[in-house]
Motif scaffolding. Structure first.
Motif, PDB file in Angstrom:
ATOM      1  N   TYR A  73       1.022  -1.072   0.317  1.00 34.89           N
ATOM      2  CA  TYR A  73      -0.124   0.210   0.096  1.00 34.89           C
ATOM      3  C   TYR A  73       1.209   0.940  -0.036  1.00 34.89           C
ATOM      4  O   TYR A  73       1.238   2.039   1.022  1.00 34.89           O
ATOM      5  N   GLY A 123       1.823   5.025   0.049  1.00 32.39           N
ATOM      6  CA  GLY A 123       1.697   6.449  -0.392  1.00 32.39           C
ATOM      7  C   GLY A 123       2.187   7.432   0.227  1.00 32.39           C
ATOM      8  O   GLY A 123       3.737   6.732  -0.028  1.00 32.39           O
ATOM      9  N   THR A 124       2.309   8.841   0.067  1.00 30.56           N
ATOM     10  CA  THR A 124       3.187   9.887   0.709  1.00 30.56           C
ATOM     11  C   THR A 124       2.948   9.786   1.770  1.00 30.56           C
ATOM     12  O   THR A 124       3.997  10.110   3.356  1.00 30.56           O
ATOM     13  N   PHE A 125       1.212   9.924   2.646  1.00 32.06           N
ATOM     14  CA  PHE A 125       1.511   9.450   4.200  1.00 32.06           C
ATOM     15  C   PHE A 125       1.948  10.685   4.848  1.00 32.06           C
ATOM     16  O   PHE A 125       2.910  10.765   5.633  1.00 32.06           O
ATOM     17  N   GLY A 184      -8.072   7.765   7.338  1.00 29.64           N
ATOM     18  CA  GLY A 184      -8.861   6.827   6.357  1.00 29.64           C
ATOM     19  C   GLY A 184      -7.542   5.848   5.481  1.00 29.64           C
ATOM     20  O   GLY A 184      -8.067   5.362   5.255  1.00 29.64           O
ATOM     21  N   HIS A 185      -6.073   6.171   6.039  1.00 22.51           N
ATOM     22  CA  HIS A 185      -5.031   5.022   5.241  1.00 22.51           C
ATOM     23  C   HIS A 185      -4.944   4.046   6.236  1.00 22.51           C
ATOM     24  O   HIS A 185      -5.033   3.310   5.693  1.00 22.51           O
ATOM     25  N   VAL A 197      -8.004   2.263   5.193  1.00 24.45           N
ATOM     26  CA  VAL A 197      -7.743   0.917   4.214  1.00 24.45           C
ATOM     27  C   VAL A 197      -6.037  -0.011   4.613  1.00 24.45           C
ATOM     28  O   VAL A 197      -6.546  -1.110   4.380  1.00 24.45           O
ATOM     29  N   LYS A 229       7.156  16.479  -4.183  1.00 21.71           N
ATOM     30  CA  LYS A 229       5.429  16.995  -3.431  1.00 21.71           C
ATOM     31  C   LYS A 229       6.132  17.867  -2.556  1.00 21.71           C
ATOM     32  O   LYS A 229       5.230  18.273  -1.725  1.00 21.71           O
ATOM     33  N   ARG A 266      -4.581   0.440  -3.664  1.00 26.86           N
ATOM     34  CA  ARG A 266      -4.977   1.463  -3.421  1.00 26.86           C
ATOM     35  C   ARG A 266      -5.865   1.772  -3.082  1.00 26.86           C
ATOM     36  O   ARG A 266      -6.909   1.764  -2.818  1.00 26.86           O
ATOM     37  N   GLY A 267      -6.199   3.245  -2.475  1.00 37.32           N
ATOM     38  CA  GLY A 267      -7.598   3.921  -1.896  1.00 37.32           C
ATOM     39  C   GLY A 267      -8.634   4.710  -3.010  1.00 37.32           C
ATOM     40  O   GLY A 267      -7.428   5.460  -3.734  1.00 37.32           O
ATOM     41  N   ARG A 321     -11.675   7.606  -3.322  1.00 36.93           N
ATOM     42  CA  ARG A 321     -12.643   8.119  -2.255  1.00 36.93           C
ATOM     43  C   ARG A 321     -13.208   8.666  -2.922  1.00 36.93           C
ATOM     44  O   ARG A 321     -14.620   8.054  -2.127  1.00 36.93           O
ATOM     45  N   GLU A 381      -6.099   7.383 -10.627  1.00 34.84           N
ATOM     46  CA  GLU A 381      -5.480   5.697 -10.050  1.00 34.84           C
ATOM     47  C   GLU A 381      -5.926   5.056 -11.102  1.00 34.84           C
ATOM     48  O   GLU A 381      -4.849   4.143 -11.225  1.00 34.84           O
ATOM     49  N   ALA A 402     -13.158   3.706   0.601  1.00 34.65           N
ATOM     50  CA  ALA A 402     -12.410   4.057   1.083  1.00 34.65           C
ATOM     51  C   ALA A 402     -14.351   4.430   2.156  1.00 34.65           C
ATOM     52  O   ALA A 402     -15.343   4.417   1.382  1.00 34.65           O
ATOM     53  N   TYR A 426     -15.119   8.656   5.382  1.00 35.66           N
ATOM     54  CA  TYR A 426     -13.380   8.894   5.230  1.00 35.66           C
ATOM     55  C   TYR A 426     -13.923   9.931   3.774  1.00 35.66           C
ATOM     56  O   TYR A 426     -12.057  10.147   3.673  1.00 35.66           O
ATOM     57  N   LEU A 441     -11.470  12.852   3.493  1.00 30.90           N
ATOM     58  CA  LEU A 441     -10.462  12.925   4.000  1.00 30.90           C
ATOM     59  C   LEU A 441      -9.167  12.822   3.625  1.00 30.90           C
ATOM     60  O   LEU A 441      -9.546  11.854   2.532  1.00 30.90           O
TER      61      LEU A 441
END
Ligand code: ADP
Length: 166
Positions: free
Chosen positions: A10, A12-14, A20-21, A24, A45, A91-92, A94, A102, A123, A127, A130
């Protein structure tokens, strides 16, 4: 039970990890044998939290999930996936707004590495609004955001703000 071991990533940048993360990650951890949270360096980023901070927070937040590990990575996701023998990317999703981007990324990743399958997790309704950037925005204006993140993220924001003002 699956005949092969299924390891999922999974990515991501987190920046930072939100509830929400976590939702998932919790659901993905039940679907796959192993789940690796891939924390992307993503220097373009310009993340607010450093890579080390994002990794440390994610480790602590997800420490109660036994089949979940957290690892930083830089560069192409499919190369990292190959390094750690992952066969699934999680991947999530939303909203419709996530969908186009995505699906495009999933198509590129399939082009680069056909054996790795992208799986989308919808999601939770609570969330769908979010995101990490919403959390950063509320926090920067002094708003109430604690319900959207683990308490240690609130502490991490306070520590960084103190360091910035001293
Ligand atoms: P990236 O920079 O790769 O988009 P993010 O940390 O913003 O990284 O998000 C990582 C993944 O988590 C993405 O698939 C994103 O759509 C998903 N995601 C983000 N917020 C939520 C949420 N509230 N619910 C479900 N999935 C989410």
């Amino acid at each position: 039970m699956a005949l092969i071991q299924v390891t999922a990533i999974y990515p991501g940048t987190f920046d930072p990890m939100t509830v929400g993360h976590v939702d998932v990650a919790q659901r993905a951890s039940k679907m796959f044998d192993d789940l690796i949270i891939g924390v992307a360096a993503n220097p373009n980023k310009r993340p607010y939290f450093s890579l080390d901070e994002r990794v440390a927070m994610a480790r602590e937040i997800l420490s109660d999930l036994p089949n979940v590990t957290v690892q930083p990575f830089d560069g192409l996701l499919v190369e990292f996936a190959a390094e750690v023998d992952a066969n699934v990317i999680v991947r999530g999703l939303r909203a419709i707004s996530d969908f186009e981007y995505e699906v495009q990324i999933a198509a590129v990743n399939r082009h680069l590495a056909a054996s790795i399958e992208t799986v989308f997790i919808a999601a939770s309704q609570d969330y769908t609004f979010l995101s990490s950037s919403i959390v950063r925005e509320i926090e920067s204006h002094g708003g109430e955001y604690a319900e959207f993140v683990h308490p240690l993220v609130v502490d991490a924001f306070s520590l960084k703000r103190q360091a910035e003002s001293s």
